[in-house]
Design an enzyme around this catalytic site. Structure first.
Site, mmCIF file in Angstrom:
data_model
loop_
_atom_site.group_PDB
_atom_site.id
_atom_site.type_symbol
_atom_site.label_atom_id
_atom_site.label_comp_id
_atom_site.label_asym_id
_atom_site.label_seq_id
_atom_site.Cartn_x
_atom_site.Cartn_y
_atom_site.Cartn_z
ATOM 1 N N CYS A 2 0.782 -1.229 -0.003
ATOM 2 C CA CYS A 2 -0.044 0.054 -0.037
ATOM 3 C C CYS A 2 0.866 1.442 -0.096
ATOM 4 O O CYS A 2 1.910 1.099 0.703
ATOM 5 C CB CYS A 2 -0.951 0.118 1.176
ATOM 6 S SG CYS A 2 -1.948 -1.227 1.317
ATOM 7 N N ARG A 27 3.651 -0.535 -4.883
ATOM 8 C CA ARG A 27 3.429 -0.775 -3.398
ATOM 9 C C ARG A 27 2.151 -1.678 -3.199
ATOM 10 O O ARG A 27 1.885 -1.993 -2.237
ATOM 11 C CB ARG A 27 3.578 0.421 -2.636
ATOM 12 C CG ARG A 27 4.899 1.237 -2.498
ATOM 13 C CD ARG A 27 4.748 2.266 -1.279
ATOM 14 N NE ARG A 27 4.773 1.497 -0.198
ATOM 15 C CZ ARG A 27 5.535 1.383 0.688
ATOM 16 N NH1 ARG A 27 6.842 1.759 0.313
ATOM 17 N NH2 ARG A 27 5.429 0.882 2.219
ATOM 18 N N TRP A 77 -2.936 -2.658 -1.782
ATOM 19 C CA TRP A 77 -2.647 -4.231 -2.033
ATOM 20 C C TRP A 77 -3.472 -4.881 -0.716
ATOM 21 O O TRP A 77 -3.107 -4.628 0.125
ATOM 22 C CB TRP A 77 -1.087 -4.623 -1.615
ATOM 23 C CG TRP A 77 -0.665 -5.947 -1.821
ATOM 24 C CD1 TRP A 77 -0.256 -6.212 -3.182
ATOM 25 C CD2 TRP A 77 -0.407 -6.853 -1.042
ATOM 26 N NE1 TRP A 77 -0.199 -7.708 -2.970
ATOM 27 C CE2 TRP A 77 -0.262 -8.131 -1.915
ATOM 28 C CE3 TRP A 77 -0.884 -7.056 0.378
ATOM 29 C CZ2 TRP A 77 -0.044 -9.363 -1.040
ATOM 30 C CZ3 TRP A 77 -0.673 -8.033 1.097
ATOM 31 C CH2 TRP A 77 -0.333 -9.579 0.338
ATOM 32 N N ASN A 102 -1.590 2.166 5.743
ATOM 33 C CA ASN A 102 -0.783 0.920 5.210
ATOM 34 C C ASN A 102 -0.234 0.394 6.199
ATOM 35 O O ASN A 102 0.171 0.914 7.188
ATOM 36 C CB ASN A 102 0.565 1.748 4.718
ATOM 37 C CG ASN A 102 1.862 0.725 4.317
ATOM 38 O OD1 ASN A 102 1.253 -0.686 4.087
ATOM 39 N ND2 ASN A 102 2.959 1.094 4.221
ATOM 40 N N GLY A 103 -0.615 -1.132 6.387
ATOM 41 C CA GLY A 103 -0.460 -2.038 7.403
ATOM 42 C C GLY A 103 -1.467 -2.685 7.796
ATOM 43 O O GLY A 103 -2.376 -2.954 7.129
ATOM 44 N N GLU A 487 17.265 -18.306 -7.742
ATOM 45 C CA GLU A 487 16.761 -16.733 -7.938
ATOM 46 C C GLU A 487 16.206 -16.728 -9.349
ATOM 47 O O GLU A 487 15.231 -16.185 -9.711
ATOM 48 C CB GLU A 487 18.037 -15.998 -8.034
ATOM 49 C CG GLU A 487 17.783 -14.291 -8.533
ATOM 50 C CD GLU A 487 16.735 -13.625 -7.678
ATOM 51 O OE1 GLU A 487 16.363 -14.098 -6.539
ATOM 52 O OE2 GLU A 487 16.383 -12.647 -8.102
ATOM 53 N N LYS A 491 12.246 -15.785 -10.071
ATOM 54 C CA LYS A 491 11.843 -14.646 -11.491
ATOM 55 C C LYS A 491 11.041 -15.296 -12.095
ATOM 56 O O LYS A 491 9.893 -14.359 -12.624
ATOM 57 C CB LYS A 491 13.313 -14.327 -12.210
ATOM 58 C CG LYS A 491 14.238 -13.474 -11.475
ATOM 59 C CD LYS A 491 13.950 -11.823 -11.191
ATOM 60 C CE LYS A 491 13.302 -11.687 -9.743
ATOM 61 N NZ LYS A 491 14.053 -11.757 -8.767
ATOM 62 N N GLU A 494 7.415 -15.441 -10.730
ATOM 63 C CA GLU A 494 6.956 -14.253 -10.308
ATOM 64 C C GLU A 494 6.246 -13.381 -11.414
ATOM 65 O O GLU A 494 5.174 -12.968 -11.407
ATOM 66 C CB GLU A 494 8.164 -13.406 -9.914
ATOM 67 C CG GLU A 494 7.923 -12.920 -8.296
ATOM 68 C CD GLU A 494 9.248 -11.800 -7.949
ATOM 69 O OE1 GLU A 494 10.208 -12.071 -8.593
ATOM 70 O OE2 GLU A 494 8.914 -11.275 -7.150
ATOM 71 N N HIS A 510 17.356 -37.765 -6.015
ATOM 72 C CA HIS A 510 16.802 -38.141 -4.523
ATOM 73 C C HIS A 510 15.316 -37.745 -4.849
ATOM 74 O O HIS A 510 14.547 -37.720 -3.516
ATOM 75 C CB HIS A 510 17.410 -37.206 -3.351
ATOM 76 C CG HIS A 510 18.703 -37.720 -3.179
ATOM 77 N ND1 HIS A 510 19.117 -38.886 -2.827
ATOM 78 C CD2 HIS A 510 20.003 -36.979 -3.510
ATOM 79 C CE1 HIS A 510 20.417 -39.117 -2.732
ATOM 80 N NE2 HIS A 510 21.015 -37.761 -3.215
ATOM 81 N N LYS A 610 5.807 -4.698 -4.273
ATOM 82 C CA LYS A 610 7.264 -4.506 -4.185
ATOM 83 C C LYS A 610 7.824 -4.456 -2.703
ATOM 84 O O LYS A 610 8.597 -5.256 -2.333
ATOM 85 C CB LYS A 610 7.434 -3.169 -4.757
ATOM 86 C CG LYS A 610 9.042 -2.871 -4.701
ATOM 87 C CD LYS A 610 9.785 -3.774 -5.963
ATOM 88 C CE LYS A 610 11.220 -3.764 -5.835
ATOM 89 N NZ LYS A 610 12.034 -4.554 -6.498
HETATM 90 O O1 M6R Z 1 12.928 -5.479 -0.016
HETATM 91 P P1 M6R Z 1 13.356 -6.899 0.448
HETATM 92 O O2 M6R Z 1 14.726 -7.124 -0.277
HETATM 93 O O3 M6R Z 1 13.330 -7.106 1.853
HETATM 94 O O4 M6R Z 1 12.224 -7.932 -0.213
HETATM 95 C C1 M6R Z 1 12.171 -9.239 -0.132
HETATM 96 C C2 M6R Z 1 11.262 -9.794 -1.070
HETATM 97 O O5 M6R Z 1 9.844 -9.321 -0.753
HETATM 98 C C3 M6R Z 1 11.662 -9.680 -2.352
HETATM 99 O O6 M6R Z 1 12.979 -9.686 -2.826
HETATM 100 C C4 M6R Z 1 10.726 -10.563 -3.597
HETATM 101 O O7 M6R Z 1 10.862 -11.630 -3.209
HETATM 102 C C5 M6R Z 1 11.028 -9.826 -4.888
HETATM 103 N N1 M6R Z 1 9.622 -9.600 -5.622
HETATM 104 C C6 M6R Z 1 11.690 -11.050 -5.676
HETATM 105 O O8 M6R Z 1 11.728 -10.541 -7.000
#
Ligand code: M6R
Length: 615
Positions: A2, A27, A77, A102-103, A487, A491, A494, A510, A610
């Site tokens: 948010c 956000r 969000w 926000n929260g 990673e 990606k 996501e 395994h 984000k």
């Molecule tokens: O701001 P941060 O690095 O603490 O965020 C952690 C994760 O939320 C963040 O890396 C998330 O996994 C990304 N969207 C990955 O691309």
């Protein structure tokens, strides 16, 4: 999660709110809304489901234009209540109080019960609406807005960044925070509030960062702040180094694309003034770092998502190169167990935003468990909550990252972690000058190597169609490349919504090998390192089960070509530190192009935000 923006201005506040919402959209983008106090001191509210663009169109279509000098706005969000117009913020109580939040308010159901008894009506399913009613309730016995808000927040359990306006107090915004970020922008044309400075960069570079529990009265020409005990306090006004242009998309189609291509510069900026000639400046981690690192016997890393993957790479480096035992755990688990934290532990949190709720709470938990630990944060956000709570800090200087999928934040975190490995190793006498020189030289080569790797974008784009109609993909790597495979898989899932898993290649037999058939493309990362021969055997195991494979290799790796296998040589002669950073680039490009093939929303993938400032 948010985004909040608000302001009291000499001019019409609506364009400021809209611009701020657009910049904060990373956000949350389920719904958005704006409320202003019009000339006749009445609320004028407009909300809509979907992106800020939808709200903008709704505003354009309105005959009587929304206008006023004071207002608050929100991009959501969703947590409590589906994305719907009636659940979008701002929320209003009795035409008297309006809030953006926000929260999460954990005890909202208890408060709601009492408010229903008091005759309040609920128009949403959110946890936020109770805040508006609680303030209104308090205003019945209070003759000013700030004490009503102070009173109301006492009954809230959970986290909040709040902007509050009232038709009875048309000259002020009340801003307060606990567990969620909020700052005040100062300018000669007015004063503003926002969750993130990037919302206000076109108006001002001067910011006050509210401390936990602070509450502020924001007037057009004055800001007064009280701490959590109700004492008036002076918080410093800080100048932001960010430029408004840094948050514009420029000639790129997506922020993710821009941020992938910004990596050479981002890494230069991360290294800037942190190395001199062939050595790492330990003071880059804080004035006390040199002295304090000497006493460190172990490292505990805590992070989430991509930042966790960066930490996984660092675990290999810190144990292998700096020779210090290192553990890593995801923050959401760590914060809820009862971990043992010994003295002389370096407690390292990694977070792009510096605001991730789980990471922040894990840090608070650690400090409670053992006050003698040394806390260090690696973040990309100056003045973030995690930065401010940590004794030592390192800023990655990657510049604002807007795309939800983290790219340049990850590679600059790796650079920061490489510098930390040397700093720790040097402090403990476990690294000699030659080793340090080699690693530093490798780091200096990175911007050039990444630029070369980015030139393979066209070739990687060509491979993306292979994933278009697939439901699953598998990523394989060994050693640090296992973390890079994780990673790569993160990606892909996501932004293209393809189920992707990453495995340490030796673990395949395994269990996961049972999954493999011609419907699961497999991506392997094959640097020319001491594990290459083992990885080649794993590649054979996969290939003989019929899947389509992409192998990103070192020129020297010489993986044997087979039918339905693409071998993409990426580079050559990489070291232990540079290899994981360079092999990240083709995986970023691959997931970007797959998302383009699938036509998903690259920068704002479904269900994500984000900055995850709620649990
Ligand atoms: O701001 P941060 O690095 O603490 O965020 C952690 C994760 O939320 C963040 O890396 C998330 O996994 C990304 N969207 C990955 O691309």
């Amino acid at each position: 999660m948010c985004g909040i923006v608000g302001g009291v201005s000499k001019k019409n506040i609506v364009p400021v709110l809209l611009d701020g919402l657009n910049r904060l959209e990373y956000r949350g983008y389920d719904s958005a809304g704006i409320i202003v106090l019009s000339e006749d001191k009445k609320f004028d509210l407009i909300r809509s489901v979907g992106k800020v663009e939808v709200l903008e169109n709704k505003l354009k279509a309105r005959k009587n234009k929304i206008k006023g000098n004071i207002g608050i706005a929100h991009t959501r969000w969703a947590t409590h209540g589906e994305p719907a117009s009636h659940n979008a913020h701002p929320h209003v109580s009795k035409n008297s109080v309006s809030v953006v939040h926000n929260g999460i308010i954990e005890n909202y159901l208890d408060l709601k019960e009492n408010q229903l008894d008091q005759g309040y009506k609920f128009l949403s399913e959110t946890d936020t609406e109770v805040i508006a009613h609680e303030i209104d309730l308090s205003m019945r016995s209070n003759n000013n807005l700030i004490s009503s808000v102070q009173n109301a927040v006492k009954s809230l359990k959970g986290s909040y960044g709040l902007g509050v306006i009232s038709s009875k107090y048309p000259d002020q915004i009340i801003a307060t925070r606990k567990g969620s970020p909020l700052l005040i922008g100062i300018s000669k044309n007015g004063n503003y509030i926002a969750s993130d400075q990037i919302a206000l960069l076109s108006l001002t570079k001067k910011f006050i960062f509210l401390e936990e529990g602070d509450i502020a009265i924001v007037l057009i020409d004055k800001v007064t702040i009280y701490d959590s005990n109700g004492n008036e306090v002076v918080r410093p006004i800080k100048s932001s180094k960010l430029k408004a242009g840094q948050v514009d998309i420029g000639s790129y189609k997506h922020f993710m694309q821009k941020e992938i291509f910004e990596q050479p510069q981002a890494i230069r900026d991360t290294l800037e003034s942190r190395i001199s000639f062939n050595s790492v400046n330990i003071s880059a981690f804080g004035d006390q770092a040199k002295k304090k690192f000497k006493d460190i016997f172990r490292v505990q890393i805590i992070a989430c998502g991509t930042s966790y993957n960066a930490g996984l790479v660092a675990k290999y480096w810190i144990e292998d190169i700096a020779k210090i035992p290192c553990n890593i755990e995801v923050a959401s688990e760590y914060r809820y167990r009862r971990p043992i934290l010994l003295d002389k532990t370096l407690f390292l949190t990694i977070s792009q935003s510096g605001e991730t709720a789980d990471t922040l709470e894990a840090l608070k938990t650690a400090i409670k468990i053992n006050k003698n630990i040394l806390t260090l944060s690696i973040t990309n956000t100056a003045e973030s909550s995690i930065t401010r709570l940590s004794e030592l800090n390192f800023l990655t200087n990657a510049g604002p990252e807007i795309g939800v999928a983290s790219t340049k934040a990850f590679t600059t975190q790796l650079v920061a972690l490489a510098l930390l490995t040397i700093a720790l190793g040097k402090s403990k006498g476990n690294i000699n000058e030659t080793q340090e020189k080699d690693i530093v030289n490798g780091l200096k080569r990175l911007p050039g190597l990444i630029t070369e790797t980015l030139q393979q974008a066209k070739q990687i784009k060509r491979l993306a169609f292979r994933f278009k109609n697939k439901n699953s993909a598998l990523f394989l790597g060994r050693g640090t490349m296992h973390a890079i495979a994780l990673e790569g898989a993160l990606k892909l899932k996501e932004i293209s919504y393809i189920h992707a898993e990453a495995y340490a290649a030796g673990e395949l037999k395994h269990g996961p090998i049972a999954l493999i058939d011609e419907n699961i493309p497999v991506v392997a990362i094959a640097p020319n390192d001491e594990l290459l021969e083992k990885l080649k055997s794993n590649i054979q195991e996969v290939k003989s089960r019929g899947s389509y494979m992409i192998v990103f290799e070192d020129f020297g790796s010489k993986v044997e070509s087979m039918p339905t296998m693409e071998i993409v040589p990426i580079t050559s002669n990489l070291g232990r530190i540079t290899a994981p950073i360079i092999f990240t680039i083709p995986l970023q490009l691959l997931s970007y192009f797959v998302a383009i093939e699938k036509g998903t929303n690259v920068d704002k993938p479904r269900n994500l935000a984000k900055s995850v400032t709620v649990e």
